[in-house]
Design a protein around this motif. Structure first.
Motif, PDB file in Angstrom:
ATOM      1  N   SER A   1       0.581  -1.415  -0.275  1.00  0.00           N
ATOM      2  CA  SER A   1      -0.216   0.293   0.113  1.00  0.00           C
ATOM      3  C   SER A   1       1.080   1.064  -0.184  1.00  0.00           C
ATOM      4  O   SER A   1       0.523   2.193  -0.345  1.00  0.00           O
ATOM      5  CB  SER A   1      -0.846   0.102   0.950  1.00  0.00           C
ATOM      6  N   TRP A   2       2.380   0.980  -0.003  1.00  0.00           N
ATOM      7  CA  TRP A   2       3.251   2.315  -0.381  1.00  0.00           C
ATOM      8  C   TRP A   2       3.782   2.460  -1.094  1.00  0.00           C
ATOM      9  O   TRP A   2       4.742   3.440  -1.244  1.00  0.00           O
ATOM     10  CB  TRP A   2       4.409   2.152   1.480  1.00  0.00           C
TER      11      TRP A   2
ATOM     12  N   LYS B   1      -3.528   5.570   1.721  1.00  0.00           N
ATOM     13  CA  LYS B   1      -2.397   6.034   2.635  1.00  0.00           C
ATOM     14  C   LYS B   1      -2.116   8.082   1.702  1.00  0.00           C
ATOM     15  O   LYS B   1      -2.093   8.532   2.984  1.00  0.00           O
ATOM     16  CB  LYS B   1      -1.753   5.757   1.972  1.00  0.00           C
TER      17      LYS B   1
ATOM     18  N   ARG C   1       7.679   5.099   9.811  1.00  0.00           N
ATOM     19  CA  ARG C   1       7.742   3.678   9.124  1.00  0.00           C
ATOM     20  C   ARG C   1       8.918   2.929   9.518  1.00  0.00           C
ATOM     21  O   ARG C   1       9.997   4.041   9.642  1.00  0.00           O
ATOM     22  CB  ARG C   1       7.734   3.037   7.410  1.00  0.00           C
TER      23      ARG C   1
ATOM     24  N   GLU D   1       2.948   0.714   9.332  1.00  0.00           N
ATOM     25  CA  GLU D   1       3.637   2.204   9.715  1.00  0.00           C
ATOM     26  C   GLU D   1       3.100   2.262  11.804  1.00  0.00           C
ATOM     27  O   GLU D   1       1.987   1.544  12.298  1.00  0.00           O
ATOM     28  CB  GLU D   1       3.192   3.082   9.163  1.00  0.00           C
TER      29      GLU D   1
END
Ligand code: SF4
Length: 484
Positions: A94-95, A134, A398, A407
């Protein structure tokens, strides 16, 4: 898991590629040369192609993007690798390609350039492959930070102070902070304080002479409340004597370990009107606390929280860690229900990270931790809990080797955010670190260039060298703020 790359720029690329491989395989290593699991990079005039052979399967991904900037070139490689590895493993990141620890700093940089949220969103989505959810979280956090510190972008001429006290009752299994068992090292405390008081005096004098305001002061470590109440009093007194406290907006003392909190210590805090502390349960399951070496019980956390309330601690933070040994959604639900009952002003939800020097990493086989899917569910549960109970996210960071590549998020009730946490995370002003293992972050007010200085971690080396480190910091402050 061994991967190989043969490329003329291997040395400049290896860390970057390994970071991406680690998002999918925690034990991934990258070597120069050829082997079964092979990474190949081909550059064309118009773009780049990355090929990966893994477990006898072959993948490739091509991008019609090219750049002479090596940083951008690395990002293009990452983008290709993310596509390939997501296909191979089915794991979603997702990052995206962002492996740095401060996502919101990136958002701030774009805000400072005058970009709108829509423009920032598009950039983060297409350049870094970050999920909408995010990006929205980053936007919300940046907004709350501006509400907490309206002059956030104008604080580069002020400083914050971090004071590191390197003692704790015992060392937690996941910890890599300077934390020496107080019972064994208590004789070192007076000598350590001599150095620390010297640093406070010298830096205080410099700040007063050059009329530099202090925005926040944070006592961390270790656990500052591990030392005797009279020793803590001496330290706080020194701050009031040597620092100009007129502009200090916040003073926080970590009292993370409930077993260090007692009436005498709380009285000291009362004497100086300090009401912002951290009491960290980490978990509300006794077996977990035992497994991670905390040496206090859940009941003690609750009792000390109530005692602190009785002594007018009006702004208490509590930390929880997702993914502690043998914990699943059930234990997380229980911890959150206890948090609801106690109702602290802020809650920081960490995700367990295997830091290289910790006991937990050295003896990884001894500790059973939840799998990625469960960890993600635990994170989602904490997010829902926060939303339903009036906790607003106000900072995030993170870490490497963090479970599920998730995170750490700091939540706070309205107007209760920790200003120090925002300032340290967004790197918008100089933080001067005093004491053992204290890291100083010197940020040039104009160029924004960052230089880190670290005081020695162990009390013995600190005692031998504190004068030298104080001098180094003063020299650095002179250059940074252009004074003699
Ligand atoms: S209380 Fe904090 S600083 Fe002390 S050992 Fe545990 S994690 Fe480390």
């Amino acid at each position: 898991m061994k991967f190989y790359l043969s490329h003329p720029e291997f040395n400049r690329l290896q860390l970057n590629i390994r970071n991406i491989l680690n998002l999918y395989f925690e034990d991934a290593y990258l070597f120069e040369g050829h082997g079964d699991n092979q990474v190949e990079i081909h550059q064309y005039d118009h773009g780049i192609q990355v090929a990966l052979t893994i477990d006898n399967q072959h993948y490739q991904h091509e991008l019609n993007k090219s750049s002479d900037d090596f940083k951008v070139f690395k990002r293009h490689i990452n983008e290709c690798l993310i596509h390939i590895l997501t296909k191979h493993t089915g794991m979603h990141q997702s990052w995206g390609v962002l492996t740095g620890i401060r996502p919101t700093k990136l958002y701030h940089q774009m805000v400072q350039k005058g970009e709108s949220h829509e423009a920032i969103k598009s950039h983060l989505k297409h350049t870094y492959l970050i999920d909408d959810e995010k990006i929205d979280l980053m936007r919300d956090i940046v907004k709350v930070q501006h509400e907490a510190i309206p002059d956030l972008y104008q604080l580069q001429d002020e400083v914050s102070i971090y004071i590191g006290i390197p003692f704790c009752p015992t060392k937690c299994a996941y910890c890599t902070f300077p934390a020496y068992a107080i019972q064994i090292h208590k004789k070192q405390v007076p000598e350590f304080l001599v150095g620390l008081l010297f640093e406070i005096e010298q830096i205080g004098q410099w700040l007063k002479t050059h009329q530099k305001k202090i925005t926040t002061i944070y006592f961390g470590g270790g656990t500052p409340t591990s030392i005797k109440p009279e020793e803590l009093k001496l330290l706080i007194e020194a701050c009031y004597k040597h620092f100009d406290m007129t502009h200090v907006r916040e003073l926080t003392i970590e009292a993370g370990r409930p077993d260090t909190i007692d009436e005498a210590t709380l009285k000291v805090l009362n004497d100086y009107d300090i009401d912002r502390i951290s009491i960290n349960p980490q978990s509300f399951t006794d077996e977990t606390l035992k497994a991670i070496g905390r040496h206090h019980t859940v009941q003690e956390t609750i009792d000390k929280f109530q005692l602190s309330r009785a002594f007018h601690m009006n702004n208490i933070n509590m930390d929880l860690i997702i993914g502690l040994p043998n914990e699943s959604l059930t234990e997380m639900k229980h911890s959150l229900s206890e948090i609801k009952r106690l109702n602290p002003e802020s809650l920081t939800v960490h995700t367990l990270s295997f830091k290289r020097a910790s006991e937990m990493t050295r003896n990884k086989d001894k500790y059973q931790v939840a799998d990625r899917t469960e960890v993600i569910k635990m994170m989602q549960l904490s997010q829902t809990f926060a939303k339903e109970n009036g906790y607003i996210p106000y900072y995030l960071y993170r870490q490497k080797n963090i479970l599920g590549n998730l995170e750490n998020v700091g939540y706070a009730k309205a107007n209760q955010s920790s200003l120090y946490n925002i300032l340290i995370m967004e790197e918008l002003q100089t933080i001067i670190g005093l004491g053992c293992g204290a890291s100083s972050k010197f940020i040039h007010p104009k160029t924004k260039k960052i230089e880190n200085y670290l005081n020695p971690k162990d009390p013995k080396s600190y005692n031998e060298t504190y004068r030298h480190y104080t001098e180094m910091k003063i020299n650095k402050l002179n250059t940074l703020f252009d004074v003699d």
